[in-house]
Each structure stands twice: as C-alpha cells, then as structure tokens.
Design a protein around this motif. Structure first.
Motif, mmCIF file in Angstrom:
data_model
loop_
_atom_site.group_PDB
_atom_site.id
_atom_site.type_symbol
_atom_site.label_atom_id
_atom_site.label_comp_id
_atom_site.label_asym_id
_atom_site.label_seq_id
_atom_site.Cartn_x
_atom_site.Cartn_y
_atom_site.Cartn_z
ATOM 1 N N VAL A 247 -1.407 8.605 -5.871
ATOM 2 C CA VAL A 247 -1.251 7.238 -5.388
ATOM 3 C C VAL A 247 -0.689 6.431 -6.551
ATOM 4 O O VAL A 247 -1.342 6.278 -7.593
ATOM 5 C CB VAL A 247 -2.591 6.645 -4.918
ATOM 6 N N THR A 248 0.530 5.910 -6.396
ATOM 7 C CA THR A 248 1.226 5.291 -7.536
ATOM 8 C C THR A 248 1.438 3.790 -7.381
ATOM 9 O O THR A 248 1.948 3.157 -8.312
ATOM 10 C CB THR A 248 2.597 5.961 -7.749
ATOM 11 N N GLY A 249 1.069 3.206 -6.258
ATOM 12 C CA GLY A 249 1.256 1.770 -6.135
ATOM 13 C C GLY A 249 0.750 1.222 -4.812
ATOM 14 O O GLY A 249 0.512 1.965 -3.848
ATOM 15 N N GLU A 251 1.658 -2.441 -2.522
ATOM 16 C CA GLU A 251 2.467 -3.651 -2.488
ATOM 17 C C GLU A 251 2.361 -4.335 -1.130
ATOM 18 O O GLU A 251 2.208 -3.676 -0.093
ATOM 19 C CB GLU A 251 3.943 -3.326 -2.746
ATOM 20 N N THR A 252 2.450 -5.652 -1.162
ATOM 21 C CA THR A 252 2.589 -6.435 0.066
ATOM 22 C C THR A 252 4.076 -6.685 0.273
ATOM 23 O O THR A 252 4.726 -7.368 -0.532
ATOM 24 C CB THR A 252 1.835 -7.770 -0.042
ATOM 25 N N ILE A 253 4.634 -6.095 1.329
ATOM 26 C CA ILE A 253 6.073 -6.122 1.594
ATOM 27 C C ILE A 253 6.397 -7.229 2.592
ATOM 28 O O ILE A 253 5.756 -7.326 3.650
ATOM 29 C CB ILE A 253 6.555 -4.759 2.144
ATOM 30 N N LYS A 254 7.380 -8.048 2.272
ATOM 31 C CA LYS A 254 7.833 -9.100 3.180
ATOM 32 C C LYS A 254 8.865 -8.533 4.147
ATOM 33 O O LYS A 254 9.845 -7.914 3.730
ATOM 34 C CB LYS A 254 8.448 -10.257 2.396
ATOM 35 N N THR A 255 8.626 -8.709 5.431
ATOM 36 C CA THR A 255 9.569 -8.265 6.456
ATOM 37 C C THR A 255 10.035 -9.460 7.278
ATOM 38 O O THR A 255 9.541 -10.576 7.119
ATOM 39 C CB THR A 255 8.924 -7.226 7.384
ATOM 40 N N LYS A 256 10.957 -9.241 8.199
ATOM 41 C CA LYS A 256 11.475 -10.312 9.043
ATOM 42 C C LYS A 256 10.422 -10.850 10.010
ATOM 43 O O LYS A 256 10.567 -11.960 10.530
ATOM 44 C CB LYS A 256 12.686 -9.807 9.832
ATOM 45 N N ARG A 264 2.144 3.372 -2.025
ATOM 46 C CA ARG A 264 3.198 4.283 -2.485
ATOM 47 C C ARG A 264 2.549 5.569 -2.996
ATOM 48 O O ARG A 264 1.585 5.538 -3.764
ATOM 49 C CB ARG A 264 4.011 3.634 -3.603
ATOM 50 N N ILE A 265 3.103 6.698 -2.566
ATOM 51 C CA ILE A 265 2.520 8.012 -2.846
ATOM 52 C C ILE A 265 3.622 8.951 -3.337
ATOM 53 O O ILE A 265 4.789 8.803 -2.945
ATOM 54 C CB ILE A 265 1.852 8.590 -1.581
ATOM 55 N N ARG A 295 14.501 -3.622 -3.542
ATOM 56 C CA ARG A 295 14.724 -3.449 -4.983
ATOM 57 C C ARG A 295 13.498 -3.907 -5.773
ATOM 58 O O ARG A 295 13.143 -3.309 -6.792
ATOM 59 C CB ARG A 295 15.960 -4.222 -5.420
ATOM 60 N N ARG A 296 12.855 -4.966 -5.320
ATOM 61 C CA ARG A 296 11.681 -5.489 -6.033
ATOM 62 C C ARG A 296 10.582 -4.441 -6.134
ATOM 63 O O ARG A 296 9.924 -4.313 -7.181
ATOM 64 C CB ARG A 296 11.145 -6.735 -5.321
ATOM 65 N N VAL A 297 10.353 -3.677 -5.075
ATOM 66 C CA VAL A 297 9.292 -2.665 -5.082
ATOM 67 C C VAL A 297 9.825 -1.286 -5.477
ATOM 68 O O VAL A 297 9.110 -0.297 -5.391
ATOM 69 C CB VAL A 297 8.588 -2.589 -3.708
ATOM 70 N N GLN A 298 11.112 -1.240 -5.909
ATOM 71 C CA GLN A 298 11.744 -0.004 -6.399
ATOM 72 C C GLN A 298 11.742 1.100 -5.351
ATOM 73 O O GLN A 298 11.487 2.270 -5.647
ATOM 74 C CB GLN A 298 11.039 0.470 -7.678
ATOM 75 N N ARG A 299 12.028 0.708 -4.134
ATOM 76 C CA ARG A 299 12.104 1.702 -3.059
ATOM 77 C C ARG A 299 13.452 2.414 -3.108
ATOM 78 O O ARG A 299 14.517 1.764 -3.150
ATOM 79 C CB ARG A 299 11.913 1.009 -1.709
#
Length: 574
Positions: A247-249, A251-256, A264-265, A295-299
């Motif tokens: 388990v590496t992270g 994050e709260t992701i903003k969507t439309k 993140r795994i 890009r912010r969450v390095q996806r």
C-alpha cells in the motif's frame, strides 16, 4: 504470504557483519584490504550452493550485462522492483514500501556506491538484527540466464541497486533459496527495525480511510494480501491469492461529479494489476478526472504493477494487512511526525530462575479527543533471538500487572495478557497493542514451559515520553521485591484451612500445579472465604501465579507461595 521454508539462517560469519550503529553515512570506498581478483572483489562466503536454479545459470557482473550500468538511476523508487523467478514477493513488497522513505532507504542502501570512479566490485548494505544495524558485504556477480537477470531486477535495465540488495539479503538469510516463501513483516523488521502488527481488513470501507491515513502520514510501511484462494491464482479482478502487495498511498481525487478517496497499491511483480473500477486497463472512471489532477497524484496508465482502487473495492478484495511502525530512531531524519518512542531490553530466560520483569511507568496520556478514558497507548514487541539457528520457536506470552509504585511490586493485579485471546504463541515476534491509564505496571515475558533457555529482545513503544526499565537493572535488591500476586485478595485462610485445601487438591505433595491451584481457589471462593475479590478467577490467572513464583523451574509452586494461602508475602519467589 505463505510461511517461510525452514532454512539454516546464517547471520554471523557467512554474512560478514560489521556493526554500524548511528546515522547513515556512506560506507563504500575502494578498500585496499578486500580480496581482489583481476582488480575486482569476489565474495567467497556467499552460499552459492543454496540456489533454487542450478542449470543454465551464469554469474555475471553488471558491466558484463549492459555497457553502462548504474547503481541508482534517477533515484530509487518503487518502480525499480520487478520480481524474478524467486517466490520472494514478501521481501519485494517490503522493499517497495521502503522506497517511499528516502531517509530509511539510504540507511539500508548507503549512498556513494557505483560502477564509475573507484569501482572494485564490492557493495555494502545494512540490515537490522535484534536491535543493531549490521553491514552485509557482497560482490556484484549476479545470476543470469541468456544474459538476463533471473531474480529481482529494475524496470530500468541499466539499474542494479535492487538486484544487489536482494543478493545481500539472501546472504544474510543463508542463500537465494532461503528467500522462497515468507512473511513481509520479517523483511520489514530486518530493513527498518520497526514493529509490525497484523490486522484484518475492516468490512466497512468507511473505517478503512481513517485507519490508513494516519499510518501513512506517520511513515508506517503497509502490505496487504488476499488469502482466500490458492497460491498465485487470482480472483475475477486479477488480485492474486496469497501474494504480498504494497500500500503506497491514499488520495482524495477530484472528479467531475465530486471527490472520491482512492488507495494506491503496487504488485512487486511490476505487472498483473487490478482490473476492476479505477484500474489502468478497464478504469473508465479516470475519464472523469482532469489530466492536471492525474498528474498531481502521479497516476501513470501503463502495465507497471501499480494501480488505484476505491476503499470499498479494497475491502472486498483484500483480507489482511501488515503494518510496520517506525520509531524515532529510524525516522529522526525523515521529517515525518515521530509516531513512537522506543525502549529496548535485551533479556533471557534461564533454567531454574523465574521469568524476567520490566517496569513500565505511563506518564502522559495520548492526544486523542475520541478517547473518553484518557489512556496511554503502547506496543509491546517480544522477539526471540536466533530462533532459526536454534531450530525452534518457544511458545511465549506477555503479562502486564498493575502495581502501586515503580519500586513496590508487593501488590500486583493482572490487567492485560496475550494469553486471553491468543494463548502461548510460537512466533518470531509477538506484538501486543494496549491502552492503560497513567500509572505503574510490571511486564513479564514468559515461555509456556519451565527450564527453557533462550534470549529475547523486548521493545516497549509509547506515543509519549514514558519510562520502561528492567526491574533488576534499577539497582533494587531482587530479594526485597515481593512476588506478584494477582488479583489482590482481601482475606487469608488460617494455617489449618490452607493445609486441608492444599492436601485435598495438590496431589504432588508439597507442590501445586496451575490446575491444582485453580481447583483450590475455586473451592475457597465458593466458601466465601475470599469475599470482596473483584475479578473472576481463571486458569490463566493461576498459570501466572505459578510462573511468577516458580523458584525451581518445575512449573509448580509451594504451599507458602500460594497468594493469600501461605501468608509469607515477603518472599522473593526466586
């Protein structure tokens, strides 16, 4: 996360250990004292005989594999860990978690090493062993087939730090074959000096985020697994059974359409990802997320072993988690909030002697507004030393008693015990989490049978500054410390009553077993002699009485040592 195969573990002469305690400093230099062949170091002590694969195997140095090898290229990251033909995902998942903490990684993988100026074929790494950091030296010859690495490799074919780290760890454990199958918590402890807890994944995903976030913020290393199927088979969404993920992270992701919390795994294979919602392969949900947010969450959308999933899907597809807590020693230079303050005690069980005792004084309450009882959190970690060299693990337990003061052990009451839920357990390290009100306590690590000789490391971790010392190390005359009595009883039997009950229930003459003591006290309580006793008597209490007062290592106690029976409460029990 299958059990490690029993191997002979050689972490003494074969590992060529050099104690290296303190802050990480560059270890590597072109040392003139090394045995060199053709100008390059060759490690004659590496156990090459313990190789899972012997056919078509060729040992090659990185300069024979690629023209411009690098030790670390563009930083050491979790993407540099791709599993080879060893079943050591348990080790690789720990390395992936380690790479998220640059300061800690630099301690295990010292900087200043490389293939350029001063290169002589020698590389050094550090591992934590029973409270000390030791250095393991290896040469850079790696097993290959058809010119390619057959074990751990980086996604960058010119990078070799991870492959050499795996070789150093194999040397520590007795060879590459010793890395086939294991538990991530063992590797995490060896590379961090941390304390690892095991948890079941909560069924309610709403609890998972609040559980993971503070752990990741405090630098904890986390692995997860699904044990509901056969080894390396997968469920319908591609999650492998009995396989360790990192388990590496979180994050709260903003969507439309609003925000969503994703975890993140990473699969240490560097491939074989999750195929459900939010996956790289089938995750149409990412179409609702802007490129800037991604890009912010390095996806990165590619088959690299890393993926995202919702908390609800995590709870459905993973069953267990292992959390490695780090102390102030390993996090002192990382800038992360220090989660634990650690005190270590090196002790031993000796035949014909009672178990060792350690005092714990809890002074400061946790800063937890949700705790109405204002308690102090702590972790106890009891690690058996050299258990694999000894060829066995003792069944062990931890007992915690309340006492009136740090120096007065005459009146104790059992407040916590690992035997309540676990019994005596055979583990390399027994970890116990507890919360108690501020006050004075006694910790007693014990084995299930008397006369067992062995060494251990007891670590006491607290969130605030508290005090933990070995009872005998305080300069207190052990003969002046009365034997613990749990629970404290209000009334005493007369000498004749005590003798009658003892003769009736204790069939071994002057000695009393835990079961004899249980039957004896049960009858005494039933007669009302012990009116006012607040705790319900159990066989575990009686086992504790006998362990604490066993002066002969026979698993029994004498009449005059029975709490509230013999009346000789000033004896030491030794």
């Amino acid at each position: 996360m299958s059990e490690t195969r029993k191997q002979s573990r050689k972490d003494s002469s074969d590992s060529n250990p050099v104690k290296s305690v303190g802050s990480p400093t560059p270890l590597w230099s072109p040392t003139s004292g090394l045995p060199l062949q053709n100008g390059l170091y060759t490690d004659a002590r590496f156990p090459v005989q313990n190789m899972p694969i012997q056919t078509d195997l060729v040992w090659k140095r990185p300069k024979e594999i690629c023209p411009f090898p690098q030790f670390i290229a563009d930083g050491a990251t979790r993407m540099d860990i791709c599993q080879g033909e060893l079943s050591d995902c348990w080790f690789l998942s720990a390395v992936a978690s380690l790479s998220l903490n640059p300061s800690l990684l630099n301690h295990v993988v010292p900087s200043g090493q490389g293939f350029q100026q001063g290169y002589n074929g020698c590389f050094n790494f550090r591992f934590w062993q029973y409270g000390e950091w030791i250095e393991v030296r290896v040469d850079d010859r790696l097993p290959t087939r058809n010119g390619q690495l057959i074990y751990l490799r980086s996604s960058n074919k010119d990078e070799f730090w991870s492959a050499l780290l795996e070789k150093a760890y194999a040397k520590l454990k007795g060879g590459y074959n010793a890395l086939n199958m294991g538990f991530p918590h063992e590797a995490m402890a060896d590379m961090t000096g941390g304390v690892t807890e095991e948890f079941m994944v909560p069924p309610d995903h709403r609890k998972l985020g609040s559980f993971l976030r503070p752990l990741l913020e405090k630098g904890a290393l986390i692995n997860c697994a699904n044990s509901r199927g056969s080894v390396e088979k997968s469920n319908e969404f591609g999650i492998l059974f009995r396989h360790a993920y990192s388990v590496t992270g979180l994050e709260t992701i903003k969507t439309k359409v609003g925000s969503v919390e994703l975890v993140r795994i990473r699969n240490p294979w560097g491939k074989a990802e999750w195929e459900g919602p939010w996956s790289d392969k089938k995750g149409v949900e990412w179409n609702m997320v802007s490129a800037e947010e991604q890009r912010r969450v390095q996806r990165i959308q590619q088959e690299d072993g890393e993926f995202w999933m919702s908390l609800a899907d995590f709870c459905q597809n993973f069953e267990t988690m292992e959390v490695c807590h780090l102390s102030q020693d390993t996090l002192s230079e990382s800038g992360i909030i220090k989660p634990w303050i650690c005190t270590s005690h090196h002790g031993q069980w000796l035949p014909q002697q009672g178990p060792p005792q350690y005092s714990l004084t809890l002074l400061e309450e946790d800063d937890d507004p949700s705790d109405p009882e204002l308690t102090c959190s702590f972790l106890l970690a009891l690690m058996q030393k050299c258990a694999r060299q000894r060829g066995m693990l003792f069944p062990v337990a931890l007992h915690i008693y309340k006492t009136r003061s740090e120096r007065d052990a005459s009146q104790l009451s059992l407040v916590l015990s690992t035997t309540k839920d676990l019994g005596y357990v055979q583990r390399r390290e027994l970890v116990f989490r507890g919360r108690l009100a501020p006050g004075h306590y006694i910790i007693i690590p014990s084995t299930s049978e008397a006369n067992q000789a062995g060494e251990f490391l007891l670590r006491v971790l607290t969130e605030k500054v508290n005090k933990s010392v070995a009872v005998d190390a305080r300069g207190v005359d052990s003969s002046s410390v009365a034997p613990p009595m749990s629970p404290r009883l209000a009334g005493l039997l007369s000498a004749n009553e005590a003798k009658d009950l003892f003769v009736k229930h204790c069939v071994k003459g002057p000695y009393c077993s835990p079961l004899d003591l249980y039957n004896l006290l049960t009858e005494a309580i039933a007669k009302g002699i012990f009116a006012g006793s607040e705790k319900k008597l159990s066989l575990e209490h009686c086992k504790s009485f006998v362990v604490l007062m066993d002066s002969k290592g026979m698993g029994t106690t004498r009449l005059d040592r029975v709490p509230g029976i013999g009346g000789k409460n000033s004896g030491s029990g030794r």
